[in-house]
Scaffold this motif. Structure first.
Motif, PDB file in Angstrom:
ATOM      1  N   GLY A 188       0.583 -11.662  18.549  1.00 23.47           N
ATOM      2  CA  GLY A 188       1.159 -11.880  17.230  1.00 23.47           C
ATOM      3  C   GLY A 188       1.697 -13.295  17.097  1.00 23.47           C
ATOM      4  O   GLY A 188       0.987 -14.263  17.376  1.00 23.47           O
ATOM      5  N   ARG A 189       2.969 -13.418  16.725  1.00 25.60           N
ATOM      6  CA  ARG A 189       3.565 -14.746  16.568  1.00 25.60           C
ATOM      7  C   ARG A 189       4.178 -15.287  17.856  1.00 25.60           C
ATOM      8  O   ARG A 189       4.722 -16.394  17.877  1.00 25.60           O
ATOM      9  N   PHE A 190       4.101 -14.526  18.917  1.00 27.66           N
ATOM     10  CA  PHE A 190       4.719 -14.919  20.183  1.00 27.66           C
ATOM     11  C   PHE A 190       3.662 -15.379  21.182  1.00 27.66           C
ATOM     12  O   PHE A 190       2.651 -14.717  21.376  1.00 27.66           O
ATOM     13  N   THR A 191       3.930 -16.522  21.798  1.00 20.96           N
ATOM     14  CA  THR A 191       3.014 -17.086  22.790  1.00 20.96           C
ATOM     15  C   THR A 191       3.798 -17.480  24.028  1.00 20.96           C
ATOM     16  O   THR A 191       4.860 -18.094  23.931  1.00 20.96           O
ATOM     17  N   ILE A 192       3.262 -17.123  25.185  1.00 17.23           N
ATOM     18  CA  ILE A 192       3.810 -17.595  26.454  1.00 17.23           C
ATOM     19  C   ILE A 192       2.870 -18.658  26.999  1.00 17.23           C
ATOM     20  O   ILE A 192       1.654 -18.434  27.083  1.00 17.23           O
ATOM     21  N   SER A 193       3.451 -19.779  27.386  1.00 18.79           N
ATOM     22  CA  SER A 193       2.705 -20.803  28.121  1.00 18.79           C
ATOM     23  C   SER A 193       3.208 -20.804  29.554  1.00 18.79           C
ATOM     24  O   SER A 193       4.413 -20.760  29.787  1.00 18.79           O
ATOM     25  N   PHE A 194       2.284 -20.852  30.507  1.00 18.22           N
ATOM     26  CA  PHE A 194       2.665 -20.729  31.916  1.00 18.22           C
ATOM     27  C   PHE A 194       2.080 -21.886  32.711  1.00 18.22           C
ATOM     28  O   PHE A 194       0.887 -22.181  32.618  1.00 18.22           O
ATOM     29  N   ASN A 195       2.927 -22.559  33.474  1.00 18.05           N
ATOM     30  CA  ASN A 195       2.502 -23.674  34.322  1.00 18.05           C
ATOM     31  C   ASN A 195       2.883 -23.335  35.754  1.00 18.05           C
ATOM     32  O   ASN A 195       4.022 -23.516  36.171  1.00 18.05           O
ATOM     33  N   LYS A 196       1.897 -22.836  36.501  1.00 17.46           N
ATOM     34  CA  LYS A 196       2.177 -22.367  37.855  1.00 17.46           C
ATOM     35  C   LYS A 196       2.595 -23.505  38.774  1.00 17.46           C
ATOM     36  O   LYS A 196       3.518 -23.354  39.579  1.00 17.46           O
ATOM     37  N   SER A 197       1.954 -24.639  38.675  1.00 18.88           N
ATOM     38  CA  SER A 197       2.261 -25.748  39.584  1.00 18.88           C
ATOM     39  C   SER A 197       3.678 -26.272  39.365  1.00 18.88           C
ATOM     40  O   SER A 197       4.370 -26.682  40.299  1.00 18.88           O
ATOM     41  N   ALA A 198       4.138 -26.239  38.104  1.00 18.85           N
ATOM     42  CA  ALA A 198       5.483 -26.709  37.785  1.00 18.85           C
ATOM     43  C   ALA A 198       6.520 -25.597  37.905  1.00 18.85           C
ATOM     44  O   ALA A 198       7.717 -25.856  37.792  1.00 18.85           O
ATOM     45  N   LYS A 199       6.033 -24.386  38.119  1.00 21.23           N
ATOM     46  CA  LYS A 199       6.917 -23.215  38.185  1.00 21.23           C
ATOM     47  C   LYS A 199       7.754 -23.099  36.920  1.00 21.23           C
ATOM     48  O   LYS A 199       8.992 -22.943  36.967  1.00 21.23           O
ATOM     49  N   GLN A 200       7.074 -23.200  35.789  1.00 18.58           N
ATOM     50  CA  GLN A 200       7.749 -23.124  34.491  1.00 18.58           C
ATOM     51  C   GLN A 200       6.935 -22.250  33.541  1.00 18.58           C
ATOM     52  O   GLN A 200       5.704 -22.189  33.639  1.00 18.58           O
ATOM     53  N   ILE A 211      18.851 -23.499  17.033  1.00 13.60           N
ATOM     54  CA  ILE A 211      18.864 -23.226  15.599  1.00 13.60           C
ATOM     55  C   ILE A 211      17.648 -23.898  14.973  1.00 13.60           C
ATOM     56  O   ILE A 211      17.418 -25.082  15.176  1.00 13.60           O
ATOM     57  N   VAL A 212      16.874 -23.121  14.225  1.00  9.21           N
ATOM     58  CA  VAL A 212      15.697 -23.650  13.539  1.00  9.21           C
ATOM     59  C   VAL A 212      15.688 -23.141  12.108  1.00  9.21           C
ATOM     60  O   VAL A 212      16.373 -22.184  11.765  1.00  9.21           O
ATOM     61  N   GLN A 213      14.884 -23.811  11.299  1.00  2.46           N
ATOM     62  CA  GLN A 213      14.696 -23.361   9.929  1.00  2.46           C
ATOM     63  C   GLN A 213      13.545 -22.358   9.888  1.00  2.46           C
ATOM     64  O   GLN A 213      12.637 -22.388  10.741  1.00  2.46           O
ATOM     65  N   LYS A 214      13.578 -21.515   8.890  1.00  3.37           N
ATOM     66  CA  LYS A 214      12.486 -20.560   8.689  1.00  3.37           C
ATOM     67  C   LYS A 214      11.153 -21.293   8.690  1.00  3.37           C
ATOM     68  O   LYS A 214      11.007 -22.333   8.039  1.00  3.37           O
ATOM     69  N   GLY A 215      10.191 -20.728   9.417  1.00  2.27           N
ATOM     70  CA  GLY A 215       8.881 -21.342   9.514  1.00  2.27           C
ATOM     71  C   GLY A 215       8.739 -22.286  10.697  1.00  2.27           C
ATOM     72  O   GLY A 215       7.621 -22.678  11.055  1.00  2.27           O
ATOM     73  N   GLY A 216       9.847 -22.654  11.310  1.00  2.10           N
ATOM     74  CA  GLY A 216       9.816 -23.533  12.472  1.00  2.10           C
ATOM     75  C   GLY A 216       9.279 -22.823  13.701  1.00  2.10           C
ATOM     76  O   GLY A 216       9.035 -21.611  13.705  1.00  2.10           O
ATOM     77  N   ILE A 217       9.093 -23.586  14.774  1.00  2.00           N
ATOM     78  CA  ILE A 217       8.534 -23.046  16.013  1.00  2.00           C
ATOM     79  C   ILE A 217       9.531 -23.270  17.145  1.00  2.00           C
ATOM     80  O   ILE A 217       9.490 -24.297  17.836  1.00  2.00           O
ATOM     81  N   PRO A 218      10.452 -22.340  17.331  1.00  2.00           N
ATOM     82  CA  PRO A 218      11.387 -22.500  18.453  1.00  2.00           C
ATOM     83  C   PRO A 218      10.662 -22.334  19.785  1.00  2.00           C
ATOM     84  O   PRO A 218       9.739 -21.519  19.910  1.00  2.00           O
ATOM     85  N   ILE A 219      11.080 -23.121  20.760  1.00  2.00           N
ATOM     86  CA  ILE A 219      10.504 -23.063  22.097  1.00  2.00           C
ATOM     87  C   ILE A 219      11.625 -22.873  23.094  1.00  2.00           C
ATOM     88  O   ILE A 219      12.602 -23.633  23.094  1.00  2.00           O
TER      89      ILE A 219
END
Lengths: 114, 113
Positions: free
Chosen positions: B60-72, B12-20
């Protein structure tokens, strides 16, 4: 582009009857389509992979005689739930990929068995 | 064996927040990682996807971060809006396996006004 449709969007049937769900790729051809089942607040569970012109590949634990899949053409796959029972009530979703890897999903079919 | 683990289960986040939303995978053969958004009673819709040869992808407003070594890998939603309230699923597949997707458990996101 890459639109997948399903019909019907919802269906209610009596226990013991069979129900057919259609999945169509509207603007592309799909040699492979996938059928999923989803229970409330749960993830998608792959039931089977539908291959045009050949038999479907079922996931472990899925009864192939109960969930009949036919991939009649490059734009149509059907899932028939045979002798449906209340425990078969679920949200059934199909998907297809026009390009390698990218899967596009249909809107789903809500099945309720009374 | 669950091959893609997703967390948190709800957020749950507030409007304008950055959920991850985070996902971790086990199978190093996975080479395609999409994120899907699903509204109640609807089929999942593809949001954004990434391959392991890049560490970040933005649409747009969506970003994927990828860490291959951590498999995350993770999904960030910038300037979140109440209309983003939905269930988000990460997934993974192996290209040579015919696009068979393995899904995470899902995250129910609520963005409060």
């Amino acid at each position: 582009g890459a639109v997948v449709s399903q019909h019907p969007s919802w269906v209610i049937c009596k226990s013991g009857t069979s129900v057919k769900i259609e999945c169509r790729s509207l603007d592309f051809q799909a040699t492979t389509m996938f059928w999923y089942r989803q229970f409330p607040k749960q993830s998608l569970m792959l039931m089977a992979t539908s291959n045009e012109g050949s038999k479907a590949t079922y996931e472990q634990g899925v009864e192939k005689d109960k969930f009949l899949i036919n991939h009649a053409s490059l734009t149509l796959s059907t899932l028939t739930v045979t002798s449906a029972h209340p425990e078969d009530s679920s949200f059934y979703i199909c998907s297809a990929n026009p390009f390698t890897d990218t899967q596009y999903f249909g809107p789903g079919t809500r099945l309720t068995v009374l | 064996q669950q091959q893609v683990k997703q967390s948190p289960q709800s957020l749950i986040v507030q409007k304008g927040g950055i959920p991850i939303i985070n996902c971790a995978y086990e199978n190093t053969a996975f080479d395609y990682f999409p994120w899907y958004q699903q509204f109640p009673g609807k089929g999942p819709a593809l949001l954004i996807a990434i391959r392991p040869d890049v560490s970040e992808k933005k649409e747009g407003r969506f970003t994927i971060s990828f860490n291959k070594s951590a498999k995350q890998f993770s999904l960030h939603i910038m300037d979140s809006q109440p209309g983003d309230s939905a269930t988000y699923f990460c997934a993974a597949s192996i290209e040579t396996s015919g696009s068979r997707l393995t899904f995470g458990e899902g995250t129910q996101l609520t963005v409060n006004p």
